[in-house]
Design a protein around this motif. Structure first.
Motif, short mmCIF file in Angstrom:
data_model
loop_
_atom_site.label_atom_id
_atom_site.label_comp_id
_atom_site.label_asym_id
_atom_site.label_seq_id
_atom_site.Cartn_x
_atom_site.Cartn_y
_atom_site.Cartn_z
N LYS A 7 0.83 -1.21 0.00
CA LYS A 7 0.00 0.00 0.00
C LYS A 7 0.87 1.26 0.00
CE LYS A 7 -3.97 -2.19 2.26
NZ LYS A 7 -4.80 -2.24 3.48
N ILE A 8 1.95 1.22 0.76
CA ILE A 8 2.86 2.38 0.81
C ILE A 8 3.48 2.63 -0.56
CG2 ILE A 8 5.09 3.19 1.70
CD1 ILE A 8 2.87 3.53 3.69
N VAL A 9 3.96 1.56 -1.19
CA VAL A 9 4.58 1.69 -2.52
C VAL A 9 3.54 2.20 -3.52
CG1 VAL A 9 5.55 0.40 -4.45
CG2 VAL A 9 6.39 -0.01 -2.14
N SER A 10 2.33 1.67 -3.46
CA SER A 10 1.27 2.12 -4.37
C SER A 10 0.98 3.60 -4.18
CB SER A 10 -0.01 1.31 -4.15
OG SER A 10 0.19 -0.03 -4.50
N ALA A 11 0.93 4.02 -2.92
CA ALA A 11 0.63 5.43 -2.62
C ALA A 11 1.72 6.34 -3.17
CB ALA A 11 0.49 5.62 -1.11
N ILE A 12 2.98 5.94 -3.02
CA ILE A 12 4.10 6.74 -3.54
C ILE A 12 4.03 6.82 -5.06
CG2 ILE A 12 6.61 6.91 -3.74
CD1 ILE A 12 6.79 5.50 -0.99
N PHE B 95 13.87 7.32 -7.34
CA PHE B 95 14.85 6.56 -6.58
C PHE B 95 14.22 5.94 -5.33
CE2 PHE B 95 19.19 8.30 -8.09
CZ PHE B 95 18.84 7.97 -9.39
N CYS B 96 13.29 6.64 -4.71
CA CYS B 96 12.59 6.08 -3.56
C CYS B 96 11.90 4.77 -3.96
CB CYS B 96 11.56 7.08 -3.04
SG CYS B 96 10.60 6.47 -1.62
N LEU B 97 11.22 4.77 -5.10
CA LEU B 97 10.52 3.57 -5.56
C LEU B 97 11.50 2.48 -6.01
CD1 LEU B 97 7.59 5.20 -7.57
CD2 LEU B 97 7.39 3.82 -5.49
N ILE B 98 12.58 2.88 -6.66
CA ILE B 98 13.55 1.89 -7.14
C ILE B 98 14.12 1.08 -5.98
CG2 ILE B 98 15.89 1.65 -8.07
CD1 ILE B 98 15.15 3.89 -10.07
N PHE B 99 14.53 1.75 -4.93
CA PHE B 99 15.15 1.03 -3.81
C PHE B 99 14.12 0.24 -3.00
CE2 PHE B 99 18.40 4.41 -4.48
CZ PHE B 99 19.41 3.55 -4.87
N LEU B 100 12.85 0.63 -3.06
CA LEU B 100 11.81 -0.16 -2.41
C LEU B 100 11.43 -1.39 -3.23
CD1 LEU B 100 9.36 2.62 -1.10
CD2 LEU B 100 10.87 1.17 0.28
N ILE C 168 -8.23 2.95 -13.41
CA ILE C 168 -7.63 4.27 -13.62
C ILE C 168 -6.54 4.53 -12.58
CG2 ILE C 168 -8.09 6.76 -13.56
CD1 ILE C 168 -10.89 6.12 -14.68
N ILE C 169 -6.85 4.20 -11.32
CA ILE C 169 -5.86 4.39 -10.25
C ILE C 169 -4.67 3.45 -10.45
CG2 ILE C 169 -5.47 4.16 -7.76
CD1 ILE C 169 -8.41 4.99 -7.38
N ASN C 170 -4.97 2.20 -10.83
CA ASN C 170 -3.88 1.25 -11.09
C ASN C 170 -3.01 1.70 -12.25
OD1 ASN C 170 -4.69 -0.43 -9.03
ND2 ASN C 170 -5.87 -1.81 -10.33
N GLY C 171 -3.63 2.39 -13.22
CA GLY C 171 -2.86 2.93 -14.33
C GLY C 171 -1.84 3.95 -13.87
N LEU C 172 -2.22 4.77 -12.90
CA LEU C 172 -1.27 5.74 -12.33
C LEU C 172 -0.09 5.03 -11.69
CD1 LEU C 172 -3.78 8.22 -10.60
CD2 LEU C 172 -2.46 8.65 -12.68
N GLU C 173 -0.38 3.95 -10.97
CA GLU C 173 0.69 3.20 -10.32
C GLU C 173 1.58 2.52 -11.35
OE1 GLU C 173 1.40 -0.53 -7.22
OE2 GLU C 173 -0.62 0.25 -7.54
N GLN C 174 0.95 1.88 -12.35
CA GLN C 174 1.72 1.16 -13.36
C GLN C 174 2.58 2.11 -14.18
OE1 GLN C 174 2.01 -2.17 -13.66
NE2 GLN C 174 3.64 -1.61 -15.09
#
Length: 648
Positions: free
Chosen positions: A35-40, A71-76, A409-415
């Motif tokens: 959930k944290i990763v998705s939110a970021i 970079f935050c997402l890459i290292f997570l 639509i929200i998942n598209g933002l994450e993807q």
């Protein structure tokens, strides 16, 4: 029929993708961490949409925030070691993710002070900058791979030991604080043009691609290609060429494209009778060509526009004829191989109905038509992509069977954010290379060295530039690939008065074709993995199918009319017609077949005739056409004799 063919694929496509494309090798998290990763990721996409709608921030602020999110997402998401768990975040990666966000944001928070200091680096600036450079290298290692990190590291060493290098590559050198300041606190290094383009144009096009995937456009391309070409000789192979070419217009990765469409097309080709090595090569060549196909061209066209200061619409226009010749060459190679083997197409019962596809899902193509129209009519790439994103969602809503939900639509933002991570890591690392080049003048030195090596001869300079681009392009994604080749190889051509666009397009082409050229042919090896074929043989077959990509760049350097430079509309039509006929000659020479098998003399006649026809000019066209007529008459005579013998 479709499901049956998919079931026949006896290989895990996702594993193939992970093996050859590090961008897909991320953690699959669950629970609170997910959930944290998705939110970021969603916040990242919303930030990019906000700045696209209301205006981009100051360059260093926009770029530093973009890198901080990335970079935050890459290292997570990407573990430091392959044997670390994929379902939870390792403490080391958690700490690095915090650093990955905090270090770039140092520029955002202290932006005014950094500007007022005007290049003077404090101890804290130096420490933060040094950590930032190391984070860039580590992020690129995790997402992109070792090759680009090795190149960037060698450039850093070169900057530091300049005075000790013999010959014309020597320079006065830079101490570590000066190098860190140049790489991290200016727009000449990590936060230079590549990351600037990533933080504006490229991210939005990647987000656009994510929504197109959500709407089912990929399957639409496959079904349309089947309806159009599935019935023809060697139909499934032609389907692979069409569908992969269409997907390549919105895909940023040759390998991902191979796996995405290849899991469907390669088993079909094998079932029809193509050898595994050829089936894998067809998919690899068609998928790689997507990076050369307007309007997106693997996002490198945006970088080319920034580097050359040539309008984006002009670049995609210039790329159109070479891309057409590339795909026509692949198509011809596939057709001739099918004729040689006597392969049929799919039966009518196996084919989808074109009219039904258009009526049910044809509206999904509206965003692609719209984005081409917007780009041609003068909209900036960023605005064109922004409108296309909203249009892709709206057009999907037109019919119930394609409608996407709010969750989609929200998942598209994450993807979209996840898909952009590879580009962010690659362009940031490429920024190190550019920073060293601007600090040391290496681009000019290497260009001079190539020209000297070729003794000032254009053809030899082109050949050495080709080899350099093929080597530098090994295992490097499209955007970083172009940055490296244009920085190191293109200057040599510019020194010999080659037009800027032709020089950059030449380096770009051969950097891309590295994906199908052994020994490191990632797209071909991915195709071989799906086809269960010999990787080297698959790479050699792919190189033969991609013959147009090895020839056309030489031709447009010698005659820029192929890039629509200084050419009249009537000439364009003539060039297209003669070039397409020429590609038939070249492809038949490479395959050794037209109506029947060719001997070495016939292959030479067809090859020379084809080359002359592809080269713009009345004299070359007349001679080339004459050679092809002679070759065709020889083939007809041989075929008639073979038929007579068989009849007896």
């Amino acid at each position: 029929m479709t499901e049956k063919i998919r079931e026949e694929a006896a290989v895990d496509s996702q594993e193939i993708l992970r093996k050859f494309d590090k961008e897909s090798d991320y953690r699959v998290l669950k629970g609170f961490a997910a959930k944290i990763v998705s939110a970021i990721a969603i916040t990242f996409s919303l930030f990019q949409l906000y700045t696209a709608i209301f205006g981009v921030l100051d360059a260093m602020i926009q770029r530093s925030i973009h890198v901080a999110f990335g970079f935050c997402l890459i290292f997570l998401l990407y573990p430091a070691k392959s044997d670390w768990p994929r379902d939870r975040i390792h403490p080391v990666d958690f700490i690095l993710s915090i650093l990955g966000a905090a270090v770039p944001l140092y520029i955002t928070v202290f932006y005014k002070q950094l500007v007022l200091r005007a290049g003077t680096v404090t101890t804290l600036d130096y420490v933060v900058g040094a950590i930032g450079v190391l984070l860039v290298l580590e992020a690129a290692r995790r997402v992109v791979g070792i090759p680009i990190v090795t190149i960037a590291s060698l450039f850093i060493v070169y900057a530091l030991i300049g005075p000790y290098i013999p010959g014309q590559l020597a320079h006065r050198g830079a101490d570590l604080p000066t190098l860190v300041q140049h790489l991290f606190y200016t727009t000449e290094g990590i936060f230079g043009i590549p990351i600037g383009v990533s933080s504006t144009f490229i991210f939005l096009f990647i987000l656009f691609g994510a929504y197109l995937e959500k709407t089912g456009l990929g399957q639409l391309f496959i079904d349309l290609a089947n309806a159009i070409a599935g019935w023809a000789s060697g139909g499934p192979a032609k389907v692979a060429v069409l569908s992969s070419g269409l997907m390549g217009t919105v895909s940023g990765s040759s390998v991902a494209n191979v796996v995405g469409t290849g899991s469907f097309t390669i088993p079909m080709m094998k079932r029809l009778g193509y050898k595994p090595e050829f089936a894998g090569a067809v998919e690899a060549t068609a998928s790689t060509g997507g990076q050369l196909m307007p309007p997106i061209m693997g996002a490198a066209a945006f970088l080319m526009a920034e580097f050359t200061k040539i309008p984006y619409s002009r670049i995609i226009g210039a790329a159109a004829i070479p891309a057409l010749l590339y795909y026509f060459g692949v198509w011809t190679g596939v057709h001739l191989e099918a004729k040689r083997l006597g392969l049929r197409g799919l039966s009518k019962e196996e084919l989808p109905k074109f009219r039904e596809i258009i009526l049910e899902r044809g509206h999904l193509i509206i965003p692609l038509i719209a984005i081409v129209y917007l780009l041609v009519t003068g909209f900036t790439p960023m605005k064109a992509a922004l409108y296309a994103i909203f249009l892709s969602i709206i057009s999907a809503m037109l019919r119930k069977n394609t409608r996407i939900s709010l969750t989609d639509i929200i998942n598209g933002l994450e993807q979209g954010a996840r898909s952009a991570l590879g580009v962010i890591a690659a362009t940031a690392c490429a920024g190190i290379i550019i920073g060293v080049v601007t600090l040391t003048g290496l681009g000019l030195k290497l260009g001079t060295s190539l020209v000297d090596l070729a003794n000032g001869k254009l053809f030899l300079t082109l050949f050495f530039t080709m080899i350099t681009s093929l080597i530098l392009g090994m295992g490097v994604p499209t955007t970083a690939n172009y940055v490296i080749t244009s920085t190191i190889a293109a200057p040599a051509l510019l020194m010999l008065n080659v037009p800027v666009l032709a020089a950059h397009m030449f380096a770009f082409y051969f950097g891309i074709i590295a994906d199908v050229t052994p020994p490191v042919a990632l797209a071909a090896f991915a195709g071989a993995g799906i086809a269960k074929a010999n990787p080297l043989k698959t790479g050699l077959n792919a190189s033969k199918l991609a013959i147009a990509a090895f020839l056309v760049p030489y031709i447009f350097v010698y005659n820029p009319a192929l890039l629509l430079i200084n050419v009249q509309p009537a000439e364009i039509i003539w060039i297209i017609i003669t070039s397409l006929i020429g590609i038939i000659g070249v492809s038949s020479a490479v395959s050794g077949y037209l109506i029947t098998n060719q001997n070495i003399i016939e292959r030479l006649i067809f090859f020379l005739g084809g080359i002359l026809l592809v080269t713009p000019g009345l004299k070359t066209d007349i001679i080339g056409a004459g050679l092809l007529v002679i070759g065709y008459l020889i083939q007809r005579s041989k075929y008639s004799k073979v038929k007579t013998v068989k009849a007896k």
